[in-house]
Design an enzyme around this catalytic site. Structure first.
Site, PDB file in Angstrom:
ATOM      1  N   ARG A 184      -2.631  11.005  -2.848  1.00  0.00           N
ATOM      2  CA  ARG A 184      -3.683  11.206  -1.843  1.00  0.00           C
ATOM      3  C   ARG A 184      -3.236  12.185  -0.750  1.00  0.00           C
ATOM      4  NH1 ARG A 184      -5.204   5.285  -0.087  1.00  0.00           N
ATOM      5  NH2 ARG A 184      -6.397   6.438   1.495  1.00  0.00           N
TER       6      ARG A 184
ATOM      7  N   ASP B  94      -3.987   1.078  -4.200  1.00  0.00           N
ATOM      8  CA  ASP B  94      -4.485   0.699  -2.883  1.00  0.00           C
ATOM      9  C   ASP B  94      -5.937   0.252  -2.918  1.00  0.00           C
ATOM     10  OD1 ASP B  94      -2.164   1.171  -1.527  1.00  0.00           O
ATOM     11  OD2 ASP B  94      -2.695   3.188  -0.874  1.00  0.00           O
TER      12      ASP B  94
ATOM     13  N   ARG C 263       0.726  -0.589  -8.181  1.00  0.00           N
ATOM     14  CA  ARG C 263       0.019  -1.355  -7.152  1.00  0.00           C
ATOM     15  C   ARG C 263      -0.936  -0.434  -6.400  1.00  0.00           C
ATOM     16  NH1 ARG C 263       5.584  -3.985  -5.058  1.00  0.00           N
ATOM     17  NH2 ARG C 263       6.254  -1.933  -5.750  1.00  0.00           N
TER      18      ARG C 263
END
Length: 245
Positions: free
Chosen positions: A198, A52, A50
């Site tokens: 990230r 972002d 999933r």
């Protein structure tokens, strides 16, 4: 009934991530619409990762069930005719009825790309994070090796993470600069926490720009505290390269 696996690539710039949600257009929503239009009934996909808002993919995976007689390997052509240009099915294939893209054992490959030079490039701004201060790539690569192996990655997970365990395994990680001043952080692992890659990128940028002392990544990992690591790097630099089953 046949279960079909799709390898999905997309430019995530104009979407609110992968997963269907009420407050914005998503990749999964567009895919579900295309499949429902093709087969004449409501189709809901199950996705592997999933991603972002603003994150891209070369090889995300989704599955759906259908009683269509169309050969699975031909479906990619028909689906692509119904998708916007920034979402493309790279492959469609039949899989066993019990195959689940999220729960099957996987190796996921992500890359985070940083354009590291004095001025930005407008042709790369959608797919790299621009950072103008000089980055010490060998140091970044050295620091990153502390993350290899099975660890508790609490420090590198968003506080919004919903998980039973913060333990994950990173099989390999490398940091390299190419001739166009694009630095690529290449990470492979058995799964990743929310925003993990990230946050790793944001932490390595701190290390590489001299804003933290040598050994920063190892200390942050051992702290098991989100505040010990660096910031979450922007989404545009992140690409889900592939998922191996």
């Amino acid at each position: 009934m046949m279960r079909v696996k799709l390898t999905v690539s997309y430019d995530g710039t104009g979407y609110c991530g992968w997963q269907v949600q009420p407050n914005g257009v998503t990749i999964q929503e567009k895919l579900n619409q295309a499949l429902s239009d093709l087969f004449g009934r409501e189709i809901k996909t199950i996705g592997a990762s999933r991603t972002d808002s603003g994150v891209h993919a070369l090889g995300n995976v989704a599955v759906f069930d259908t009683d269509s007689r169309m050969p699975a390997e031909k479906m990619a052509f028909a689906i692509n005719e119904r998708l916007p240009r920034d979402i493309v099915i790279q492959k469609s294939e039949e899989v066993t009825a019990d195959f689940h893209p999220r729960f099957a054992k996987t190796n996921k490959v992500y890359e985070y790309r940083i354009l590291n030079r004095t001025f930005p490039d407008p042709l790369l701004m959608r797919y790299t994070y621009f950072f103008h201060r000089n980055l010490d790539v060998p140091l970044m690569d050295e620091e990153a090796q502390a993350l290899v192996g099975e660890h508790d990655f609490t420090s590198f997970a968003s506080v919004k993470s919903q998980t039973n365990t913060f333990v994950r395994t990173i099989h390999s990680i490398s940091v390299r600069r190419d001739e166009n001043d694009i630095i690529t952080i290449h990470v492979e692992g058995n799964g990743f926490l929310y925003n993990q890659v990230r946050i790793i990128a944001g932490s390595l940028i701190l290390a590489g720009s001299g804003q933290r002392e040598r050994g920063f990544i190892k200390k942050a990992l051992e702290a098991k505290d989100r505040e010990a690591a660096g910031p979450t790097a922007p989404p545009e630099g992140l690409v889900l390269v592939r998922i191996d089953y």
